[in-house]
Design a protein around this motif. Sequence first.
Motif, PDB file in Angstrom:
ATOM      1  N   GLU A  40      31.702  60.697  47.936  1.00 26.93           N
ATOM      2  CA  GLU A  40      33.013  60.081  48.089  1.00 26.93           C
ATOM      3  C   GLU A  40      33.273  59.267  46.824  1.00 26.93           C
ATOM      4  N   LEU A  41      34.498  59.328  46.347  1.00 25.03           N
ATOM      5  CA  LEU A  41      34.834  58.686  45.067  1.00 25.03           C
ATOM      6  C   LEU A  41      35.975  57.718  45.261  1.00 25.03           C
ATOM      7  N   ILE A  42      35.795  56.508  44.771  1.00 22.68           N
ATOM      8  CA  ILE A  42      36.887  55.551  44.701  1.00 22.68           C
ATOM      9  C   ILE A  42      37.084  55.149  43.248  1.00 22.68           C
ATOM     10  N   ILE A  43      38.312  55.271  42.795  1.00 24.21           N
ATOM     11  CA  ILE A  43      38.682  54.855  41.437  1.00 24.21           C
ATOM     12  C   ILE A  43      39.624  53.671  41.575  1.00 24.21           C
ATOM     13  N   ILE A  44      39.271  52.570  40.927  1.00 24.14           N
ATOM     14  CA  ILE A  44      40.105  51.366  41.000  1.00 24.14           C
ATOM     15  C   ILE A  44      40.541  50.985  39.591  1.00 24.14           C
ATOM     16  N   ASP A  45      41.842  51.069  39.359  1.00 24.22           N
ATOM     17  CA  ASP A  45      42.373  50.594  38.087  1.00 24.22           C
ATOM     18  C   ASP A  45      42.580  49.090  38.198  1.00 24.22           C
ATOM     19  N   ASP A  46      41.826  48.353  37.374  1.00 23.34           N
ATOM     20  CA  ASP A  46      41.759  46.889  37.474  1.00 23.34           C
ATOM     21  C   ASP A  46      42.785  46.231  36.550  1.00 23.34           C
ATOM     22  N   GLY A  47      44.051  46.571  36.783  1.00 22.96           N
ATOM     23  CA  GLY A  47      45.119  45.938  36.013  1.00 22.96           C
ATOM     24  C   GLY A  47      45.192  46.378  34.564  1.00 22.96           C
ATOM     25  N   SER A  48      44.917  47.644  34.296  1.00 20.78           N
ATOM     26  CA  SER A  48      44.997  48.136  32.911  1.00 20.78           C
ATOM     27  C   SER A  48      46.406  47.953  32.355  1.00 20.78           C
ATOM     28  N   THR A  49      46.475  47.663  31.058  1.00 19.33           N
ATOM     29  CA  THR A  49      47.769  47.501  30.386  1.00 19.33           C
ATOM     30  C   THR A  49      48.098  48.713  29.522  1.00 19.33           C
ATOM     31  N   ASP A  50      47.238  49.708  29.522  1.00 18.03           N
ATOM     32  CA  ASP A  50      47.520  50.946  28.797  1.00 18.03           C
ATOM     33  C   ASP A  50      47.875  52.043  29.808  1.00 18.03           C
ATOM     34  N   ARG A  51      47.680  53.295  29.472  1.00 17.79           N
ATOM     35  CA  ARG A  51      48.069  54.413  30.335  1.00 17.79           C
ATOM     36  C   ARG A  51      46.911  54.915  31.204  1.00 17.79           C
ATOM     37  N   SER A  52      45.909  54.080  31.417  1.00 24.06           N
ATOM     38  CA  SER A  52      44.747  54.507  32.199  1.00 24.06           C
ATOM     39  C   SER A  52      45.141  54.968  33.600  1.00 24.06           C
ATOM     40  N   ALA A  53      45.971  54.196  34.310  1.00 26.38           N
ATOM     41  CA  ALA A  53      46.353  54.541  35.676  1.00 26.38           C
ATOM     42  C   ALA A  53      47.099  55.872  35.708  1.00 26.38           C
ATOM     43  N   GLU A  54      47.931  56.099  34.714  1.00 30.82           N
ATOM     44  CA  GLU A  54      48.665  57.362  34.622  1.00 30.82           C
ATOM     45  C   GLU A  54      47.708  58.537  34.418  1.00 30.82           C
TER      46      GLU A  54
END
Length: 237
Positions: A40-54
Motif C-alpha cells: 500500500e502506498l501513501i504519497i504526501i505532498d508536504d506543502g511543495s512550492t514547485d510542481r511536485s504535486a502536479e
Amino acid sequence: MNNDHASSPLVTMCVPVYNHEHFVVDSVRSIVEQTYQNIELIIIDDGSTDRSAEKVASLIDECEARFTRFRFVSRPNKGLSGTLNDALQWATGTYFSALASDDMLYPTKTEVLVKHMLENPKCVASFGSVSLIDDQGIERGFRKSAGKHKFDEIFLLKTELPAPASMVVLQAIIEAGSYNPEVKIEDWDMWMRLTIGNDKFVEVLPDVLAKYRMHPANTMKQHDLVHDGLLLIVKQH
C-alpha cells in the motif's frame, strides 16, 4: 488493485514529497516497479512550492491500478516527522518503509527485506546497502555494509543505517511513540527508540537495494543542522 499476493505481509510505503519536481516521478515509479506485489502506498505532498504535486497527480491512475491500497494527499507543510506520522495514521501494513522523493529503489528491495524480516523475528528494522547517485541519476559509488546492531552501537554512531533502504515493523514504530517532530534527524532517533531497553536489533544487508541521491540540499550536507540535531537527540537519550 492487485491482490495476487494478499497472503504475503502487507507493506506500507510512504513517499513524503517536498519540492522535488525533477525527481519524484522516478521515485514513485521505482515503487511501482517493485517485484513484491502486496504494497500500500501513501504519497504526501508536504506543502511543495514547485510542481511536485502536479507531477504526482499524473501518476494517480497508474498507482491505483498497481497497489493494494493507494492514497495521495497534498496539504500545507508540517515537516518530515509530521508527514511520516500522518502516513502512520493511514497505514495498515505489517511493515513500514519511507522513501524520500529524490531517492529510488531497486526492484527487489521490498522482496528481499520482507523475506529477511520474516526469517528474523527479533529484527525490528532491516536495511539494504545503497548506491550513490547524482542529480542525473548516474551512480557515483556505493555504501555497503553488513551486520546486526543494537542500541549502543546505534547511539555511538558505529553503524550506518541507510534510510532509503529501510523496512521497519510498523507496530514497533507505533509502540515507540511514532516520529518525534522536535528532532531533525528523525530516522536515527527512531532506530534508537526501537532498540532501547529490549533484545531487538536492526540489521544491514550487503545487498544494494536503494539509490541515495547526493546533492547540496541533503540534510546530511547541512553540517550545522546535523550537529545541532545530534546533540538534541543525545540529550533525549
